[in-house]
Design an enzyme around this catalytic site. Structure first.
Site, PDB file in Angstrom:
ATOM      1  CE  LYS A 125     -20.316  21.315 -21.146  1.00  0.00           C
ATOM      2  NZ  LYS A 125     -21.780  21.586 -21.045  1.00  0.00           N
ATOM      3  CG  ASP A 169     -25.177  20.488 -23.433  1.00  0.00           C
ATOM      4  OD1 ASP A 169     -25.481  19.533 -22.844  1.00  0.00           O
ATOM      5  OD2 ASP A 169     -23.985  21.108 -22.782  1.00  0.00           O
ATOM      6  CE  LYS A 200      -5.613  -4.504  -1.436  1.00  0.00           C
ATOM      7  NZ  LYS A 200      -6.159  -4.100  -0.215  1.00  0.00           N
ATOM      8  CG  HIS A 259      -1.896  -1.101   1.298  1.00  0.00           C
ATOM      9  ND1 HIS A 259      -1.647  -2.406   1.797  1.00  0.00           N
ATOM     10  CD2 HIS A 259      -3.203  -1.015   0.777  1.00  0.00           C
ATOM     11  CE1 HIS A 259      -2.621  -3.234   1.709  1.00  0.00           C
ATOM     12  NE2 HIS A 259      -3.382  -2.436   1.331  1.00  0.00           N
TER      13      HIS A 259
HETATM   14  P1  NAP Z   1     -21.878  28.552 -16.132  1.00  0.00           P
HETATM   15  O1  NAP Z   1     -20.991  28.627 -17.337  1.00  0.00           O
HETATM   16  O2  NAP Z   1     -20.825  28.509 -14.871  1.00  0.00           O
HETATM   17  O3  NAP Z   1     -22.567  29.834 -16.032  1.00  0.00           O
HETATM   18  C1  NAP Z   1     -23.572  29.963 -14.971  1.00  0.00           C
HETATM   19  C2  NAP Z   1     -24.190  31.282 -15.319  1.00  0.00           C
HETATM   20  O4  NAP Z   1     -25.344  31.216 -14.067  1.00  0.00           O
HETATM   21  C3  NAP Z   1     -23.634  32.526 -15.324  1.00  0.00           C
HETATM   22  O5  NAP Z   1     -24.363  33.318 -16.377  1.00  0.00           O
HETATM   23  C4  NAP Z   1     -23.557  33.137 -14.047  1.00  0.00           C
HETATM   24  O6  NAP Z   1     -23.518  34.623 -13.972  1.00  0.00           O
HETATM   25  C5  NAP Z   1     -25.245  32.801 -13.464  1.00  0.00           C
HETATM   26  N1  NAP Z   1     -25.188  32.608 -12.015  1.00  0.00           N
HETATM   27  C6  NAP Z   1     -24.495  31.826 -11.260  1.00  0.00           C
HETATM   28  N2  NAP Z   1     -24.903  31.940 -10.086  1.00  0.00           N
HETATM   29  C7  NAP Z   1     -25.997  33.154 -10.275  1.00  0.00           C
HETATM   30  C8  NAP Z   1     -26.706  33.549  -9.134  1.00  0.00           C
HETATM   31  N3  NAP Z   1     -26.632  33.328  -7.888  1.00  0.00           N
HETATM   32  N4  NAP Z   1     -27.635  34.594  -9.406  1.00  0.00           N
HETATM   33  C9  NAP Z   1     -27.721  34.866 -10.865  1.00  0.00           C
HETATM   34  N5  NAP Z   1     -27.066  34.445 -11.754  1.00  0.00           N
HETATM   35  C10 NAP Z   1     -26.094  33.436 -11.329  1.00  0.00           C
HETATM   36  O7  NAP Z   1     -22.708  27.272 -16.055  1.00  0.00           O
HETATM   37  P2  NAP Z   1     -23.471  26.342 -17.144  1.00  0.00           P
HETATM   38  O8  NAP Z   1     -22.677  25.353 -17.662  1.00  0.00           O
HETATM   39  O9  NAP Z   1     -23.933  27.685 -18.262  1.00  0.00           O
HETATM   40  O10 NAP Z   1     -24.731  25.751 -16.367  1.00  0.00           O
HETATM   41  C11 NAP Z   1     -25.628  26.655 -15.822  1.00  0.00           C
HETATM   42  C12 NAP Z   1     -26.877  25.781 -15.451  1.00  0.00           C
HETATM   43  O11 NAP Z   1     -27.482  24.985 -16.765  1.00  0.00           O
HETATM   44  C13 NAP Z   1     -26.673  24.724 -14.291  1.00  0.00           C
HETATM   45  O12 NAP Z   1     -27.538  25.082 -13.544  1.00  0.00           O
HETATM   46  C14 NAP Z   1     -26.652  23.387 -15.085  1.00  0.00           C
HETATM   47  O13 NAP Z   1     -27.148  22.510 -14.042  1.00  0.00           O
HETATM   48  C15 NAP Z   1     -27.600  23.940 -16.186  1.00  0.00           C
HETATM   49  N6  NAP Z   1     -27.204  22.760 -17.374  1.00  0.00           N
HETATM   50  C16 NAP Z   1     -28.250  21.885 -17.518  1.00  0.00           C
HETATM   51  C17 NAP Z   1     -28.068  21.304 -18.485  1.00  0.00           C
HETATM   52  C18 NAP Z   1     -28.993  20.042 -19.016  1.00  0.00           C
HETATM   53  O14 NAP Z   1     -28.688  19.008 -19.599  1.00  0.00           O
HETATM   54  N7  NAP Z   1     -29.939  19.952 -18.321  1.00  0.00           N
HETATM   55  C19 NAP Z   1     -26.698  21.190 -19.428  1.00  0.00           C
HETATM   56  C20 NAP Z   1     -25.851  22.138 -18.910  1.00  0.00           C
HETATM   57  C21 NAP Z   1     -26.099  22.940 -18.033  1.00  0.00           C
HETATM   58  P3  NAP Z   1     -22.354  35.376 -14.015  1.00  0.00           P
HETATM   59  O15 NAP Z   1     -21.873  35.792 -15.313  1.00  0.00           O
HETATM   60  O16 NAP Z   1     -22.509  36.591 -12.987  1.00  0.00           O
HETATM   61  O17 NAP Z   1     -21.361  34.600 -13.046  1.00  0.00           O
END
Ligand code: NAP
Length: 497
Positions: A282, A319, A136, A111
């Protein structure tokens, strides 16, 4: 085979859990004597044992709990052999002090909780000089590449060798070691009782990864990200592979941002055939894929890498298509005679990765887009890039939109009492799409339904993007309903009943 490690302070609990494991199909159980509070009563533990056992007693040096005399520990291990334990675990430095006797098989173990050392092969060669039936090696993975080195050693071994890396970075080797010839892997009794870093539970190994069905021919896929520990993708993809009867496994691959490209090169040795790609890779991942499709060129980001028919890495962004598909399905439900985005007014909250893909799709489809973002600078740049309207975050309620799309994490588990769009701003008949998928029904969607809005959950988008990835990976349609139900059950275990 999966060996389940049992460490409990009381004999009674060890015996009860051992029985429970046997009923759940466990074939081998490791009894960790060092966990017992009182002097181990080996006779009690071994008589009528419901499965074969490995008897192990770890010292503090190997993060075990044994604090008593070393002579006493060696006596216990000898006693286990005399009592006919099926296997006994002997660390390299004590193997020569314990004599072979009877049918007990000897596991010589090494280990290293700090690293996977550069001289792993030399260490292994020295181990082979000792009197062992099994060898192991468990070492800490400090880079994803350590998995590759360990699995290479296992695959080249002439003697039965169990080899895997510990820690979150080492998880792939725990799942893949059987493919490379390891006689078994280790798992814990439950996810709350992890005895070594990175250990998965017996249930996960069995029900998510189907470890016992992994063999030399198993094709390998995985999700690349950092973190990936809470990703639902392994649950979804493994369920889909199983449903379709495909000999494939899908792994969580935690890869820190600074080592992405060298890691992808190293992972070629594991013949991984496809990746889902998540934060923070990404964009960076595009440097590895020669063949980006239109969705990737448009969004400047990929969420999928897969091998094209010529065996070259291709990139796509599922997406993008999944979000548009979910939106069109929602529009069709709202008004079957008017399912198109063209001419609709869309308010998009957020300016991150998800907003980028969805915003672009919406503009392309001919909708009028307005973007609101918490941080004005980022939001304005994004709106300029798409040549659309920008609204200050405070004024987002003033937009008379047909469709509202939330691309922020506001309302996501565990902050489920938050909403990015106060209820009084919602308008009857609006289509509200929340990209969050955990929970399936966010506060935003709940309040939207109260306003008689039409709603789309991020769960639908997540399932559709995963289904498109599945098709890229294995070139056949995905069992979308199975994936949807699996995700629902995974997100809210209460629904299982
Ligand atoms: P990201 O690149 O980190 O962007 C986050 C965004 O949310 C930014 O515009 C940020 O604003 C804003 N934000 C974060 N906290 C906030 C708050 N407290 N109040 C207001 N605005 C806030 O993230 P992302 O990859 O785009 O993901 C965003 C969301 O999409 C997540 O909830 C994720 O679960 C969802 N998503 C879902 C899928 C699906 O397949 N269903 C796929 C991808 C993403 P600022 O510019 O001010 O930081």
């Amino acid at each position: 085979m999966i060996c389940v490690t049992l460490g409990r302070t009381r004999h009674k609990m060890v015996i009860a859990e051992h029985r429970a494991l046997a009923e759940e199909g466990a074939e081998l159980v490791e009894l960790r004597l060092d966990w017992l509070k009182h002097t181990p009563d080996l006779h009690r533990l071994l008589v009528d044992r419901p499965t074969p056992v490995i008897v192990t007693c770890r010292r503090a040096a190997e993060t075990g709990k044994w604090r008593a005399d070393e002579d006493q520990r060696l006596t216990l291990l000898r006693q286990a052999i005399v009592l006919g334990a099926d296997y006994v675990d002997l660390e390299v430095d004590i193997a020569n002090q314990i004599r072979r006797y009877g049918d007990t098989r000897r596991i010589i173990s090494y280990h290293n909780f700090k690293e996977t050392p550069d001289d792993l092969e030399e260490i292994y060669a020295d181990m082979l000089q000792l009197d062992g039936d099994y060898f192991k090696l468990a070492t800490m993975a400090n880079t994803p590449e350590d998995n590759v080195r360990m699995l290479r050693l296992v695959s080249e071994a002439d003697r039965p060798t169990i080899g895997f890396c510990m820690g979150e970075l080492g998880v792939p080797s725990r799942i893949l070691c059987g493919k490379y010839g390891s006689p078994w892997t280790y798992a814990t009794f439950s996810s709350e009782r992890v005895l070594a870093p990175g250990q998965l539970s017996f249930e996960e190994m069995q029900d998510v990864y189907h470890y016992d069905e992994i063999n030399a021919e198993t094709r390998v896929f995985g999700v690349l990200g950092d973190p990936v520990g809470h990703s639902y993708s392994p649950l979804l993809h493994n369920a889909a592979f199983r449903h379709e009867g495909l000999n494939c496994v899908y792994l969580p691959l935690r890869v820190p941002r600074d080592v992405l490209l060298p890691t992808l090169k190293e992972f070629e040795n594991l013949e991984i055939e496809g990746y889902s790609v998540t934060i923070p890779h990404k964009q960076h991942v595009l440097e590895y894929a020669r063949y980006p499709d239109e969705s990737v060129r448009d969004c400047g980001a990929a969420n999928t890498l897969y091998k094209n028919p010529q065996g070259k890495w291709a990139a796509t962004n599922t997406d993008y298509g999944a979000a548009l598909q979910a939106l069109r399905d929602g529009l069709k439900r709202r008004n079957p005679d008017d399912p198109e985005l063209e001419g609709k007014k869309v308010l998009l909250l957020g300016a991150g990765g998800a907003a980028k893909a969805i915003g672009l799709g919406v503009v392309r489809a001919g909708a009028g887009l307005a973007v609101a973002n918490r941080t004005n600078k980022r939001g304005k740049e994004f709106a300029e890039h798409l040549n659309c309207q920008y609204i200050n975050w405070e004024n987002r309620g003033t937009v008379l939109a047909d469709i509202l799309i939330n691309c922020t994490p506001v309302g996501m588990y565990p902050n489920m009492d938050d909403t990015p769009f106060p209820q009084h701003w919602l308008r009857d008949g609006m289509l509200v799409f929340d990209t969050i998928y955990n929970p399936e029904t966010t506060l935003l969607l709940k309040q939207a339904r109260e306003h008689e809005c039409f709603t789309i959950s991020g769960l639908e988008m997540f399932v559709l993007q995963a289904a498109d990835q599945f098709e890229c990976f294995v070139n056949q349609p995905a069992p979308v309903d199975v994936m949807r139900e699996t995700l629902r059950r995974g997100i809210s275990p209460v629904r299982l009943n």
